[in-house]
Design a protein around this motif. Structure first.
Motif, short mmCIF file in Angstrom:
data_model
loop_
_atom_site.label_atom_id
_atom_site.label_comp_id
_atom_site.label_asym_id
_atom_site.label_seq_id
_atom_site.Cartn_x
_atom_site.Cartn_y
_atom_site.Cartn_z
N GLN A 178 0.79 -1.23 0.00
CA GLN A 178 0.00 0.00 0.00
C GLN A 178 0.83 1.28 0.00
OE1 GLN A 178 -2.55 -0.76 3.40
NE2 GLN A 178 -4.26 -1.31 2.08
N LYS A 179 1.85 1.33 0.84
CA LYS A 179 2.58 2.60 1.00
C LYS A 179 3.34 2.95 -0.28
CE LYS A 179 4.51 5.89 3.72
NZ LYS A 179 4.76 7.01 2.81
N THR A 220 -3.53 0.74 7.67
CA THR A 220 -2.31 -0.01 7.37
C THR A 220 -1.37 0.77 6.44
OG1 THR A 220 -3.55 -1.13 5.62
CG2 THR A 220 -3.34 -2.28 7.73
N VAL A 221 -1.90 1.62 5.58
CA VAL A 221 -1.05 2.38 4.66
C VAL A 221 -0.04 3.23 5.43
CG1 VAL A 221 -1.05 3.90 2.65
CG2 VAL A 221 -3.12 2.62 3.20
N GLN A 225 0.95 3.05 8.74
CA GLN A 225 1.56 2.58 9.99
C GLN A 225 3.08 2.74 10.04
OE1 GLN A 225 -0.05 -1.43 10.13
NE2 GLN A 225 -1.56 -0.84 11.65
N LYS A 226 3.75 2.37 8.96
CA LYS A 226 5.22 2.36 9.01
C LYS A 226 5.77 3.78 9.14
CE LYS A 226 9.31 0.21 8.23
NZ LYS A 226 10.31 1.01 8.95
N LEU A 227 5.31 4.71 8.32
CA LEU A 227 5.85 6.06 8.41
C LEU A 227 5.54 6.70 9.76
CD1 LEU A 227 7.32 8.37 6.70
CD2 LEU A 227 5.06 9.42 6.76
N ALA A 268 5.06 5.14 12.63
CA ALA A 268 5.92 4.49 13.63
C ALA A 268 7.35 5.02 13.54
CB ALA A 268 5.91 2.97 13.44
N ASP A 269 7.87 5.16 12.33
CA ASP A 269 9.25 5.65 12.18
C ASP A 269 9.36 7.13 12.54
OD1 ASP A 269 10.25 3.20 11.47
OD2 ASP A 269 10.26 3.58 9.32
N SER A 326 9.32 7.25 16.30
CA SER A 326 10.58 6.69 16.82
C SER A 326 11.74 7.65 16.62
CB SER A 326 10.88 5.36 16.13
OG SER A 326 9.87 4.41 16.38
N PRO A 370 6.01 3.93 19.68
CA PRO A 370 4.71 3.66 19.08
C PRO A 370 4.26 2.21 19.32
CG PRO A 370 6.42 3.46 17.41
CD PRO A 370 7.11 3.78 18.71
N SER A 371 2.95 2.01 19.39
CA SER A 371 2.39 0.67 19.25
C SER A 371 1.16 0.80 18.37
CB SER A 371 2.07 0.03 20.60
OG SER A 371 1.16 0.81 21.34
N MET A 372 0.73 -0.31 17.73
CA MET A 372 -0.19 -0.19 16.60
C MET A 372 -1.27 -1.26 16.56
SD MET A 372 1.16 2.02 13.96
CE MET A 372 2.29 3.34 14.43
N THR A 373 -1.33 -2.17 17.51
CA THR A 373 -2.29 -3.26 17.34
C THR A 373 -3.72 -2.73 17.36
OG1 THR A 373 -2.84 -5.51 18.03
CG2 THR A 373 -2.61 -3.88 19.77
N ALA A 381 0.83 9.59 4.43
CA ALA A 381 0.91 9.36 5.88
C ALA A 381 1.59 10.48 6.65
CB ALA A 381 1.58 8.03 6.23
N LEU A 429 12.57 12.01 8.16
CA LEU A 429 12.88 11.23 9.37
C LEU A 429 14.20 11.68 9.98
CD1 LEU A 429 11.75 7.71 8.12
CD2 LEU A 429 10.55 9.22 9.71
N ALA A 439 14.71 13.50 13.75
CA ALA A 439 15.69 13.03 14.74
C ALA A 439 16.65 14.14 15.15
CB ALA A 439 16.46 11.83 14.19
N THR A 487 1.15 -5.90 9.94
CA THR A 487 1.13 -5.04 8.76
C THR A 487 2.17 -3.93 8.83
OG1 THR A 487 -0.66 -3.81 9.82
CG2 THR A 487 -1.29 -5.47 8.20
N VAL A 488 2.52 -3.46 10.03
CA VAL A 488 3.50 -2.39 10.16
C VAL A 488 4.84 -2.79 9.53
CG1 VAL A 488 4.57 -0.75 11.76
CG2 VAL A 488 2.46 -1.92 12.41
N GLY A 510 3.26 -9.67 16.19
CA GLY A 510 3.02 -8.22 16.25
C GLY A 510 1.56 -7.84 16.03
N LYS A 569 6.05 -8.50 22.06
CA LYS A 569 5.29 -7.96 23.19
C LYS A 569 4.35 -8.99 23.81
CE LYS A 569 5.62 -3.20 21.53
NZ LYS A 569 4.95 -2.05 20.93
N ALA A 601 15.48 2.66 16.15
CA ALA A 601 14.66 3.79 15.70
C ALA A 601 13.95 3.51 14.39
CB ALA A 601 15.53 5.05 15.56
N THR A 618 11.36 1.06 12.75
CA THR A 618 10.39 0.01 13.02
C THR A 618 10.60 -1.17 12.08
OG1 THR A 618 8.81 1.67 13.76
CG2 THR A 618 7.91 -0.45 13.08
N PRO A 670 17.96 8.23 11.24
CA PRO A 670 17.26 6.95 11.06
C PRO A 670 16.64 6.79 9.68
CG PRO A 670 16.03 8.40 12.54
CD PRO A 670 17.36 9.06 12.32
N GLY A 671 16.29 7.90 9.01
CA GLY A 671 15.71 7.80 7.67
C GLY A 671 16.72 7.31 6.66
#
Lengths: 243, 243, 243
Positions: free
Chosen positions: A31-32, B28-29, B31-33, B35-36, B39, B45-48, B171, B223, B227, C28-29, C69, C99, C168, C170, C215-216
Motif C-alpha cells: 500500500q505505501k 495499514t497504509v 503505519q510504518k511512516l 511508527a518511524d 521513533s 509507538p504501538s499499533m495493534t 501518511a 525522518l 531526529a 502489517t507495520v 506483532g 510484546k 529507531a 520500526t 534513522p531515515g
C-alpha cells in the motif's frame, strides 16, 4: 501497425494535468509504495477495503486497481462490491492477479474478475500461464518480465525498459498495475495505456538506477524519478518494438 | 493573547526526555511512516487494533491516536474499546477523521468519537467542513492546510511552515496527528500541543526539503530531520501568527 | 566449544545461492521492510495471512516466520494453520513473540507455539522474561539487545554488532527474525543459523550507519548494505564471543 509514441511519452504530463483518483484494493505490504508512487505523479490514491464503505470510494474514484496480493474472504467481498459499484459508475478497473497459481481460491477468484471485463490484466509469466486463455479475453493483457509484452489481441507492443532492482523492491509490480489504472483515465486505447504505464515505470527505474547504489537507494530514487520524468526522458530512453 | 513560543520550540526536547508511549489506531497504509516518525523523536509507538487486546495496549500507552483511514467494523470496535479503556485510565486521545465525508458510516463514527471529547481533532478543510460544528466542541481543533489553523475556541494560532512535498508523501498527515497525541503527554494546553506538533513537522519538512530532490528523498530526509530538530531550528524558522 | 566463523560469514552468500522462499505471518507495520530486507539478499518473501490459503503458501515456502506483532483471532487461526501445514511439510519455523507480555492472549498463544518446537525463538529481554522457561525448550533462543545472546541450551554465542539506529527504525527486529528463518534453510545448526542472522543484520547495520545522517537515511542504507554485504565484511567486523 505502429504505435503513437507521443501518446506514450506524454502520459506522465497527462496524468499530472488530470490528477485522477485511483482507488486501490491492495495487499497491505504494497500500500505505501503504491500510494507514494501514484502521489509522485500527482495521482490521488485511496486504499480502503472495508466492505461497508468501499462502494462510496469506488464511485468517487476515476479508476480502480484490483490486486489479489491479499485474498481474505473480506477482501474478496470488498473487491466484488467495488468492481460492481465502479463498473456501474463507468469506472475502468485493472486486475493484478498476484500469485493466482498459489491457491485454488485465488485462481478461481481471478477468473471470476476477468469475466467482468477489466480494462487490462497485468500479470507475470507464471500468472499468465495460470490464467490463459481467460486473460486474453480482457481488453488488454500486460505481461511483465524482462521484456514487457502488451497486447489487445490484435496489436502487440514489447517494452525492454526497466532495471533488475525493480524485482528487489517489493510492490513495484503492484505500482505498475496502479499506473495502468491511472493511465486508463487519460488514455482510451488499452494498448497505449498499458504500454505507456510500463514505459513510465521502466524509464523511471533506469533514471533511478543511475543514482543508486542498491535496492534501498533505488526505491527512494524511483519516487524522485516518477516526480521528475517527462516526455523527453521517455522519448530518449524508450525501447519499444512491435511484437 | 500571545502564545509561549518557548513551549512550542521546546517540544522536540520534551518529547525526547519523556519518551512517551503512543498507541495508534491507524490504517495499514500509514503505519510504518508514523511508527518511524514517532521513533525518530524517541516516542514509543504501538499499533495493534485487535479488539481482544487493544484495551491492554491503550492502558499501557500515555496517549492514543485514533485515525479513521481504515474503517472496518472490526476497526471501529477496536477504536471504541481503546477509547473507553484509555479514557478510564486518563489517557488523552487525538482524533484524525480521515475522509469523514467519503462514507456515511465514517462520518457518523467520527461524530460519535467527537462526543467523547478528544484532546484535539486534526482535520483538513474538507473534513472540517463535514464535521462542523461538532468538531469545534473538541478541546482543540487543528485544521491543516497551507496554513495550519489551531484553535481552542478562544485563542487561535496560524502556522505557515511546511512544504508541498508533505502532500506527496502518504501518511505525513497521519504522522501530524500522532505528534499531537504525543505532545499531549508533555503539554497540558491543547492549543500549545497542537501548535507545537504542527510547528515540529512543518519546520522538519522545511529542513528536509532543503536536502531533497523529490518526494522520495524528502520522505527519508524528513525522518532524519525529526531526529535532529531542536529548539533553535524552530525558533529560527517558525512562522506563527495569532488568528 | 568454538563456533565455525566461516559458516557465519558465508551466510549471505549461501542465502543468495539458495534464494529460499520465506513465508511470513507478520504484522502489517513490518511487512514492507521485512519483504525488502529479504529481497535485498535474494530471499523470496510471501506474506499472506488469509486462513483459507495460508496452508498453500506455507507448503510452497522453505521456512516460516511467525511474528505476533498483530494478534487478531483471524491471524492466530492463520498462524495455527500455517505452522501445522509447514511442520507436516518439514519446514522450520521461527517464532518472534512480539510484546508477549502486553496481553494475556498473546502470552498464551506464544506458549502454545513454543510447544510446537520452533527452529528458534527470537525475543528481546522483556519477552524472554515473560516466556521463560518455556522458550528455552525451543531448539535455539536468540535474545536480542545491545549484545545478542544466542544459545541452544549447551552452547552460547554473544554478538556485539549493530547500531542504536536499528531501534529507531520500526521492523528491523522483525527482519532479524525473518533472517533466522531464511538461515534455517541453508544452515542446520540452529545456533549457527541464529548467530549468522544476527551477525548479518548487525554488520549490515554498522556498514549502513557509516553512510547515514539519521534513522531515515539509515533505513535506506541498511537495504543497500544487505544487498552488498559479503563474507569479508563479516570477518572484518564480527564481534563474537562465547558466553
Amino acid at each position: 501497425m505502429s504505435l503513437d509514441i507521443d501518446r506514450i511519452a506524454s502520459l506522465p504530463q497527462r496524468l499530472r494535468n488530470r490528477a485522477p483518483r485511483v482507488h486501490c484494493l491492495l495487499n497491505t505490504v504494497a500500500q505505501k509504495l503504491v500510494a507514494d508512487g501514484l502521489s509522485a505523479l500527482g495521482i490521488i490514491p485511496s486504499m480502503t477495503s472495508s466492505a461497508d464503505e468501499v462502494a462510496h470510494f469506488a464511485r468517487r474514484a476515476d479508476a480502480l486497481l484490483v490486486n489479489l496480493g491479499t485474498s481474505t474472504p473480506e477482501m474478496r467481498r470488498a473487491i466484488d462490491i467495488a468492481v460492481e459499484a465502479g463498473t456501474q459508475a463507468g469506472r475502468p478497473f485493472v486486475l493484478d492477479p498476484v500469485k493466482s497459481y498459489a491457491s485454488p481460491i485465488r485462481h478461481d477468484f481471478a477468473l471470476s474478475l476477468i469475466a467482468n471485463r477489466p480494462f487490462a490484466v497485468k500479470a507475470n509469466a507464471a500468472e499468465m500461464a495460470d490464467l490463459q486463455p481467460a486473460a486474453s479475453k480482457a481488453t488488454a493483457v500486460v505481461e511483465t518480465g524482462e521484456t514487457d509484452r502488451i497486447t489487445d489481441g490484435e496489436r502487440t507492443a514489447l517494452i525492454r525498459n526497466g532495471h533488475p532492482w525493480l524485482a528487489a523492491v517489493t510492490a513495484t509490480g503492484c505500482l505498475a498495475g496502479a499506473l495502468i489504472a491511472a493511465a486508463a483515465t487519460v488514455e482510451d486505447d488499452p494498448l497505449l495505456a498499458g504500454a505507456g504505464a510500463m514505459a513510465l515505470i521502466g524509464v523511471a527505474a533506469e533514471m533511478a538506477a543511475e543514482r543508486s547504489r542498491g535496492p534501498g537507494s533505488f526505491a527512494m530514487e524511483l519516487l524522485d524519478a516518477l516526480a521528475a520524468i517527462d516526455a523527453s526522458d521517455i522519448h530518449q530512453r524508450l525501447k519499444l518494438t512491435h511484437g
